[in-house]
Every structure is written in structure tokens, then in C-alpha cells.
Write a protein that holds these residues in place. Structure first.
Motif, PDB file in Angstrom:
ATOM      1  N   LEU A 442       4.837 -17.016 -24.526  1.00 30.18           N
ATOM      2  CA  LEU A 442       4.648 -16.737 -25.975  1.00 30.18           C
ATOM      3  C   LEU A 442       4.230 -18.077 -26.454  1.00 30.18           C
ATOM      4  CD1 LEU A 442       7.805 -14.277 -27.052  1.00 30.18           C
ATOM      5  CD2 LEU A 442       5.197 -13.779 -26.784  1.00 30.18           C
ATOM      6  N   ALA A 443       4.792 -19.202 -26.115  1.00 28.00           N
ATOM      7  CA  ALA A 443       4.432 -20.413 -26.570  1.00 28.00           C
ATOM      8  C   ALA A 443       3.213 -21.159 -25.631  1.00 28.00           C
ATOM      9  CB  ALA A 443       5.745 -21.389 -26.728  1.00 28.00           C
ATOM     10  N   GLY A 444       2.951 -20.746 -24.838  1.00 31.12           N
ATOM     11  CA  GLY A 444       1.943 -21.421 -23.851  1.00 31.12           C
ATOM     12  C   GLY A 444       2.273 -22.716 -23.134  1.00 31.12           C
ATOM     13  N   VAL A 445       3.505 -22.823 -22.962  1.00 32.68           N
ATOM     14  CA  VAL A 445       4.049 -24.225 -22.346  1.00 32.68           C
ATOM     15  C   VAL A 445       4.361 -23.904 -21.025  1.00 32.68           C
ATOM     16  CG1 VAL A 445       5.514 -24.908 -24.341  1.00 32.68           C
ATOM     17  CG2 VAL A 445       6.625 -23.852 -22.753  1.00 32.68           C
ATOM     18  N   PRO A 446       4.486 -24.849 -20.194  1.00 35.20           N
ATOM     19  CA  PRO A 446       4.422 -24.574 -18.802  1.00 35.20           C
ATOM     20  C   PRO A 446       5.987 -24.663 -18.183  1.00 35.20           C
ATOM     21  CG  PRO A 446       4.313 -27.178 -19.115  1.00 35.20           C
ATOM     22  CD  PRO A 446       3.910 -26.286 -20.479  1.00 35.20           C
ATOM     23  N   GLY A 447       6.032 -23.957 -16.895  1.00 38.48           N
ATOM     24  CA  GLY A 447       7.376 -23.727 -16.651  1.00 38.48           C
ATOM     25  C   GLY A 447       7.236 -23.733 -15.061  1.00 38.48           C
ATOM     26  N   LEU A 448       8.433 -24.116 -14.323  1.00 35.86           N
ATOM     27  CA  LEU A 448       8.727 -24.146 -12.919  1.00 35.86           C
ATOM     28  C   LEU A 448      10.158 -23.644 -12.634  1.00 35.86           C
ATOM     29  CD1 LEU A 448       7.835 -26.880 -10.421  1.00 35.86           C
ATOM     30  CD2 LEU A 448      10.189 -26.465 -10.883  1.00 35.86           C
ATOM     31  N   SER A 449      10.090 -22.647 -11.652  1.00 41.28           N
ATOM     32  CA  SER A 449      11.364 -22.448 -10.772  1.00 41.28           C
ATOM     33  C   SER A 449      11.485 -23.097  -9.674  1.00 41.28           C
ATOM     34  CB  SER A 449      11.269 -20.905 -10.789  1.00 41.28           C
ATOM     35  OG  SER A 449      12.676 -20.458 -10.071  1.00 41.28           O
ATOM     36  N   VAL A 450      12.541 -23.760  -9.362  1.00 41.86           N
ATOM     37  CA  VAL A 450      12.638 -24.410  -7.911  1.00 41.86           C
ATOM     38  C   VAL A 450      14.325 -23.621  -7.497  1.00 41.86           C
ATOM     39  CG1 VAL A 450      14.187 -26.162  -8.886  1.00 41.86           C
ATOM     40  CG2 VAL A 450      12.930 -26.292  -6.671  1.00 41.86           C
ATOM     41  N   PRO A 451      14.267 -23.463  -6.209  1.00 37.92           N
ATOM     42  CA  PRO A 451      15.510 -22.706  -5.831  1.00 37.92           C
ATOM     43  C   PRO A 451      16.781 -23.524  -6.037  1.00 37.92           C
ATOM     44  CG  PRO A 451      13.696 -22.700  -3.851  1.00 37.92           C
ATOM     45  CD  PRO A 451      13.262 -23.472  -5.031  1.00 37.92           C
ATOM     46  N   ALA A 452      17.920 -22.994  -6.394  1.00 37.93           N
ATOM     47  CA  ALA A 452      18.977 -23.863  -6.772  1.00 37.93           C
ATOM     48  C   ALA A 452      20.100 -23.443  -5.813  1.00 37.93           C
ATOM     49  CB  ALA A 452      19.438 -23.655  -8.178  1.00 37.93           C
ATOM     50  N   GLY A 453      19.863 -22.625  -4.687  1.00 36.73           N
ATOM     51  CA  GLY A 453      21.088 -22.256  -3.933  1.00 36.73           C
ATOM     52  C   GLY A 453      21.227 -20.786  -3.707  1.00 36.73           C
ATOM     53  N   LEU A 454      22.320 -20.240  -3.110  1.00 39.17           N
ATOM     54  CA  LEU A 454      22.561 -18.952  -3.013  1.00 39.17           C
ATOM     55  C   LEU A 454      23.771 -18.368  -4.055  1.00 39.17           C
ATOM     56  CD1 LEU A 454      22.421 -18.501   0.861  1.00 39.17           C
ATOM     57  CD2 LEU A 454      20.389 -18.275  -1.055  1.00 39.17           C
ATOM     58  N   GLU A 484      14.904 -30.703  -6.144  1.00 35.62           N
ATOM     59  CA  GLU A 484      14.803 -30.179  -4.646  1.00 35.62           C
ATOM     60  C   GLU A 484      15.394 -31.324  -3.550  1.00 35.62           C
ATOM     61  OE1 GLU A 484      11.084 -28.235  -2.887  1.00 35.62           O
ATOM     62  OE2 GLU A 484      10.494 -30.206  -2.955  1.00 35.62           O
ATOM     63  N   THR A 485      14.970 -32.430  -3.703  1.00 31.37           N
ATOM     64  CA  THR A 485      15.464 -33.419  -2.908  1.00 31.37           C
ATOM     65  C   THR A 485      17.120 -33.559  -2.794  1.00 31.37           C
ATOM     66  OG1 THR A 485      13.510 -34.769  -3.147  1.00 31.37           O
ATOM     67  CG2 THR A 485      15.754 -35.979  -2.414  1.00 31.37           C
ATOM     68  N   LEU A 486      17.620 -33.323  -3.959  1.00 36.04           N
ATOM     69  CA  LEU A 486      19.069 -33.683  -4.240  1.00 36.04           C
ATOM     70  C   LEU A 486      19.881 -32.420  -3.533  1.00 36.04           C
ATOM     71  CD1 LEU A 486      19.251 -34.781  -7.980  1.00 36.04           C
ATOM     72  CD2 LEU A 486      19.762 -36.250  -5.560  1.00 36.04           C
ATOM     73  N   LEU A 487      19.146 -31.337  -3.625  1.00 40.90           N
ATOM     74  CA  LEU A 487      19.910 -30.092  -3.275  1.00 40.90           C
ATOM     75  C   LEU A 487      19.799 -30.026  -1.726  1.00 40.90           C
ATOM     76  CD1 LEU A 487      18.563 -27.414  -5.812  1.00 40.90           C
ATOM     77  CD2 LEU A 487      21.006 -28.184  -5.444  1.00 40.90           C
ATOM     78  N   GLU A 488      18.537 -30.495  -0.964  1.00 38.74           N
ATOM     79  CA  GLU A 488      18.315 -30.304   0.461  1.00 38.74           C
ATOM     80  C   GLU A 488      19.005 -31.447   0.961  1.00 38.74           C
ATOM     81  OE1 GLU A 488      14.255 -30.247   1.659  1.00 38.74           O
ATOM     82  OE2 GLU A 488      13.788 -28.578   0.544  1.00 38.74           O
ATOM     83  N   GLN A 489      19.557 -32.649   0.385  1.00 36.93           N
ATOM     84  CA  GLN A 489      20.534 -33.412   0.694  1.00 36.93           C
ATOM     85  C   GLN A 489      21.751 -32.632   0.917  1.00 36.93           C
ATOM     86  OE1 GLN A 489      20.102 -36.995  -1.637  1.00 36.93           O
ATOM     87  NE2 GLN A 489      18.179 -37.533  -0.652  1.00 36.93           N
ATOM     88  N   GLN A 490      22.254 -31.968   0.038  1.00 41.10           N
ATOM     89  CA  GLN A 490      23.597 -31.576  -0.290  1.00 41.10           C
ATOM     90  C   GLN A 490      23.578 -30.193   0.788  1.00 41.10           C
ATOM     91  OE1 GLN A 490      25.127 -30.775  -4.141  1.00 41.10           O
ATOM     92  NE2 GLN A 490      25.231 -28.514  -3.485  1.00 41.10           N
ATOM     93  N   TRP A 491      22.396 -29.391   1.147  1.00 44.22           N
ATOM     94  CA  TRP A 491      22.434 -28.405   2.037  1.00 44.22           C
ATOM     95  C   TRP A 491      22.305 -28.747   3.427  1.00 44.22           C
ATOM     96  CZ3 TRP A 491      18.130 -25.735  -1.470  1.00 44.22           C
ATOM     97  CH2 TRP A 491      18.786 -25.312  -2.372  1.00 44.22           C
ATOM     98  N   GLY A 492      21.588 -29.997   3.605  1.00 43.36           N
ATOM     99  CA  GLY A 492      21.339 -30.354   5.086  1.00 43.36           C
ATOM    100  C   GLY A 492      20.011 -30.008   5.415  1.00 43.36           C
ATOM    101  N   GLY A 493      19.062 -29.360   4.558  1.00 45.16           N
ATOM    102  CA  GLY A 493      17.921 -28.909   4.860  1.00 45.16           C
ATOM    103  C   GLY A 493      17.400 -27.836   3.778  1.00 45.16           C
ATOM    104  N   PRO A 494      16.261 -27.434   4.017  1.00 41.34           N
ATOM    105  CA  PRO A 494      15.777 -26.267   2.963  1.00 41.34           C
ATOM    106  C   PRO A 494      16.504 -25.108   2.911  1.00 41.34           C
ATOM    107  CG  PRO A 494      13.907 -27.096   4.460  1.00 41.34           C
ATOM    108  CD  PRO A 494      15.168 -27.659   5.031  1.00 41.34           C
ATOM    109  N   LEU A 495      16.461 -24.503   1.594  1.00 41.26           N
ATOM    110  CA  LEU A 495      16.877 -23.138   1.549  1.00 41.26           C
ATOM    111  C   LEU A 495      16.553 -22.122   2.519  1.00 41.26           C
ATOM    112  CD1 LEU A 495      19.374 -21.690  -0.288  1.00 41.26           C
ATOM    113  CD2 LEU A 495      17.267 -21.119  -1.573  1.00 41.26           C
TER     114      LEU A 495
END
Length: 507
Positions: A442-454, A484-495
């Protein structure tokens, strides 16, 4: 499984540059993967193996002479079936366009071809991008690779499922109210809606002109940035295109990979969370916010009070624009034509009525009726006009919020992927899936979704949404890459785990 398909697009580009593989080998690996699993997932409506391999051979021949057109030259891509592709079917997931082959390319498609990316095919979608589950496709639903009994989001579930199932390293989607970000959230992929006007809409079959925006669907934030750079930029063929350079999105993604967000103000939107959000979704969001704090970000609580009216305003503005756009499908110029039964010499109106009845699905008809009513004499000011006033208030909420914070964050979707058929007969419940994504459109602003886990309740992906001011798309990529970097360090790899997804497909 061929390990080429598990690598990111940027890794594949590096391998091509080092001479470790060829575009033909990469493209064939993805075509083989499509042949192996898409019968179960149904992410594609049309696969162009011949055209993709021909483009890959051209890329290899150019590379041999040092003629490299882009950083992703030779890396294949899938395209949502709402973008015109010369010589390939474009159906928009509707029977009314079954078999239509455009005589031209959308600007996004033309830029992909010019950059040397082989196009694997066209991905499934809710009919004319109307839906949140890809169950409204006239050609059957797409299934979520994490659980084939669940939806992959919508309307661009085909693009997200293709990337999540390792059938494509890159895809293009479109986002009118969340149709890139919400599928990204429920499939564990990265989805980006750029600033409105940042990527050309020429050749994008319009649902709602003031809301539609094409954007990347990928497995990593860096890949999304690299794809964004290729398809973005001013287009004189699109009157809504912004005459500004593409923001430095790839540079920002590279800087974000360090995981350092020192000095960044992150606003948590009070109205986009809490009650009505699945407990596991909220838990993963809160944990991700804590990671941003550890990366040096300052967390600010912000309120955008008019966001609570966004869903209602959207479902007046969007159907109104859609009813106007879909009036072009009149059985006279192109697309399906159905003659009414039992009428010897039908009038144009009778042919039009029969064609639309046969060619449009229930959800499309529902929105056409709603939009036509909202625009009708005596109701325009009461409905459409009031919704536009609410839209202005939402834009002002964003302006005030961005005075307090550099980016805003929220869960991307209130729940994980629901089961196929679960909400098909309850349109309002379906519409609520876009409650967190609609304000940005509605406002025309940009947005991004990144995986945050399960989510702990069901082991299904959760999305973390980042919003930025108009033309500040680079901020999305910095924050997204850092998280993404911080989560993958926590998970030990990509989701995304190809072995786990293959087990789901095998079931």
C-alpha cells in the motif's frame, strides 16, 4: 542427487568463472531435478528444456571468448507465469489464457535473457495472482516441498517451491500484497519485494497496477541481490518506473555477510505480531531479534496504528483495480472464447458472459464482483475513496516509523504453511495470511523475507520480514544477509536441506 543443484547461484557463478563446470551441465542438472520431483510438487506449468539448454550453450560459447554479460551469466532461472515470455506460454494460472503465447518479452524477462540466464520455464500461481496458497490455479495446486500436504504460499507458490525443492537456483515472482514474501516464509526461501517502480512492470499481466511489483526468489540473500541488480532499473516502457539507479543491493549483501549491524536502528512494529500469530512463529521472530541485538543493532519499539486497517483497505483497492484490468478478457481479441449453449446467433455480450463463466475461477469472480461494486455509482466515495484515504494514513505511519528506525521488522506471515484445502472455502481466513505483508504494498516500500528457522509445533519454516523506506532497498539486504549469517552459524548450515526435502517428496 547432483551436487550442482544444492549450490547457491553465486557459488555456481564462481564455479563457471573458474572453469569447474559449464552452464549446460548446470542447466541439465536442474532439468533432471525437475523431471525427478515436479510431478509431486507441481511448481512448473511449462518447462522449456530446449530453450534453456540453447541459452546455456550460448553462455558457454561467450564465456570461452571472455564475453560475460553479468555476474550470473549461465545460471538458470524460473519465471512466474504472470510475466510475458516471447515464444513460451503465459497463462497467469487461468483457463482464459490457456495456450496464449505472447509475441514479446516482459522487460524483466528481456533483461534476464540479455544477462545470459537460461530460463528453465514458467511457474505455477494462483489465477491472475489472486490467492495466498496457489490452490486457485486453474491447472492444479502446487505443493510445499517441506510437506506435500501443505500449501507453498501464494500467489507465487510455484516460484518459491521450485527454489525450495532445488529445481531452480533463482526465480522471479510478483508481489501485490505479499505474493513473494509469504511464499518465501512458508517454504524457507528468500523473497524480496523491491520499492514500487524499482523493477519494470512492462509485460507483467496486471492484477492491481498500483500494487504489483516483480522481485527475486532465491535460497540466499546474496543471490537475491545479484538477481535484483540484473532485473532492476529504469524502463521507459513503464510509466511507473523510477528513473533512479538501482540501489547498491549486492554491495550491501556482501557487507551484511559479516554479521555486523553496529549503529543500525531496528524498529519492531507493535501491530505486526502478538495476538493472532502462531506461538512458534512469534518465538522464532523474537529469537531473531535477539540475534540482531548481538550483532550491534539497536531495537526500537514502534507503533503504526493504521496498519490494523491495511487488510480492509487492500481488499477494496486491489479488487477495484483487478475488476478494471480483467475487463480486457472479453473473448473478442485474444484468449478463450466460449459460445453459449442453445443460442443460435449469440450476441457479443452472451459470448463474453459464457467465456468469463468458463474461463475465470471462483476467486477471480469473487474479486471482480467486489471491485465492480466498490467502483459503482453511489459507492465509489464510500468504499474505494475511503480505502485510498486509509492508504495515505498507512504511508504516513511508515514515514513516522522510519524517523525512529532505519528498518522495520515483523514476522512475514502469522502462521506456518497450512494444509491444502484447509482455508479454501473460507476466503477471509485465507486473506489474513497477508496481514503483515500488505502494508508495504500500500505504501510502495520495499520488503524482504528471510528464513528464521522452523516452528517448534510443526517443524515448518518461519519467515522474518524486513521493511525499509522507498529506494532504500540496500538496507534490506544488509540486515537480511547479517541475520542469515548469524542463523546459519547457529544452525550449522542452511535451513534448506535437500535430503530432508527429498524424504518429504518420497512420502
Amino acid at each position: 542427487m547432483n551436487t550442482l543443484i544444492t549450490r547457491s547461484a553465486s557459488d555456481l557463478a564462481t564455479a563457471l568463472g573458474a572453469g569447474e563446470t559449464t552452464s549446460v551441465e548446470i542447466t541439465q542438472a536442474f532439468l533432471d531435478r525437475i523431471a525427478a520431483v515436479d510431478a509431486d510438487v507441481h511448481a512448473f506449468l511449462h518447462v522449456d528444456a530446449e530453450g534453456a539448454l540453447a541459452a546455456a550453450r550460448d553462455s558457454d560459447e561467450r564465456r570461452a571468448t571472455g564475453d560475460i554479460r553479468s555476474r550470473l551469466d549461465g545460471v538458470p532461472v524460473a519465471v512466474k507465469d504472470v510475466l510475458a515470455t516471447e515464444g513460451l506460454p503465459t497463462t497467469c494460472g487461468s483457463k482464459i489464457l490457456e495456450g496464449w503465447i505472447p509475441p514479446y518479452d516482459a522487460t524483466v524477462v528481456r533483461r534476464l535473457r540479455q544477462a545470459g540466464l537460461p530460463i528453465l520455464g514458467k511457474t505455477n500461481m494462483d489465477e491472475f495472482a489472486m490467492g495466498s496458497s496457489t490452490e486457485h490455479s486453474a491447472y492444479g495446486p502446487t505443493r510445499n516441498p517441506w510437506d506435500l500436504d501443505r500449501i507453498p504460499g501464494g500467489s507465487g507458490g510455484g516460484s518459491a517451491a521450485a527454489v525450495a525443492a532445488f529445481m531452480a537456483p533463482l526465480a522471479i515472482g510478483t508481489d501485490t500484497g505479499g505474493s513473494i514474501r509469504q511464499p518465501g516464509a512458508v517454504t524457507g526461501t528468500v523473497g524480496v519485494k523491491p520499492t514500487y517502480g524499482g523493477i519494470s512492470r512492462y509485460g507483467l499481466v496486471a492484477m492491481a497496477n498500483s500494487l504489483d511489483q516483480a522481485g527475486p526468489v532465491t535460497r540466499t540473500v546474496l543471490d537475491a541481490a545479484l538477481l535484483h541488480e540484473i532485473v532492476g532499473g529504469h524502463d521507459p516502457l513503464d510509466s511507473t518506473s523510477i528513473d533512479q539507479p538501482v540501489p547498491l543491493v549486492a554491495e550491501s549483501a556482501y557487507s551484511g555477510v559479516t554479521g555486523d549491524l553496529a549503529g543500525l536502528r531496528v524498529g519492531v512494529v507493535a501491530e505486526l505480531g502478538g495476538e493472532g500469530y502462531q506461538a512458534g512463529v512469534q518465538q522464532r521472530f523474537d529469537e531473531a531479534v535477539e540475534l540482531l541485538v548481538k550483532a550491534g543493532a539497536e531495537i526500537v519499539q514502534v507503533s503504526c496504528p493504521n496498519f490494523v486497517h491495511a487488510l480492509a483497505a487492500y481488499y477494496l483497492i486491489m479488487p477495484s483495480e483487478a475488476s478494471s484490468n480483467l475487463a480486457r478478457f472479453d473473448a473478442m481479441r485474444y484468449g478463450l472464447r466460449v459460445l453459449p449453449e442453445g443460442v443460435e446467433a449469440p450476441s457479443a455480450e452472451e459470448v463474453m458472459r459464457a467465456t468469463r463463466d468458463a474461463g475465470f475461477g471462483d476467486e477471480v469472480k469473487r474479486r471482480i464482483i467486489l471491485g465492480t461494486y466498490a467502483l459503482s455509482s453511489g459507492y465509489y466515495d464510500a468504499y474505494y475513496g475511503q480505502a485510498q484515504k486509509v492508504r495515505t494514513l498507512i504511508s504516513r505511519d511508515f514515514e513516522r516509523a522510519f524517523e525512529q528506525a532505519d528498518v522495520l521488522v515483523s514476522p512475514t506471515a502469522p502462521t506456518t504453511a497450512f494444509r491444502l484445502g484447509e482455508k479454501l472455502d473460507d476466503p477471509l481466513a485465507m486473506y489474513l495470511n497477508d496481514i503483515a505483508t500488505i502494508p508495504a504494498n500500500l505504501a510502495g516500500v520495499p520488503g524482504l523475507s528471510v528464513p528464521a528457522g522452523l516452528a517448534p509445533e510443526d517443524d515448518l519454516p518461519v519467515g522474518f520480514q524486513v521493511l525499509a523506506p522507498a529506494l532504500a532497498d540496500d538496507r534490506l539486504y544488509r540486515v537480511g544477509a547479517a541475520l542469515e549469517t548469524l542463523l546459519e552459524q547457529q544452525w550449522g548450515g542452511p535451513l534448506l536441506d535437500p535430503d530432508k526435502l527429498d524424504k518429504a517428496v518420497a512420502r
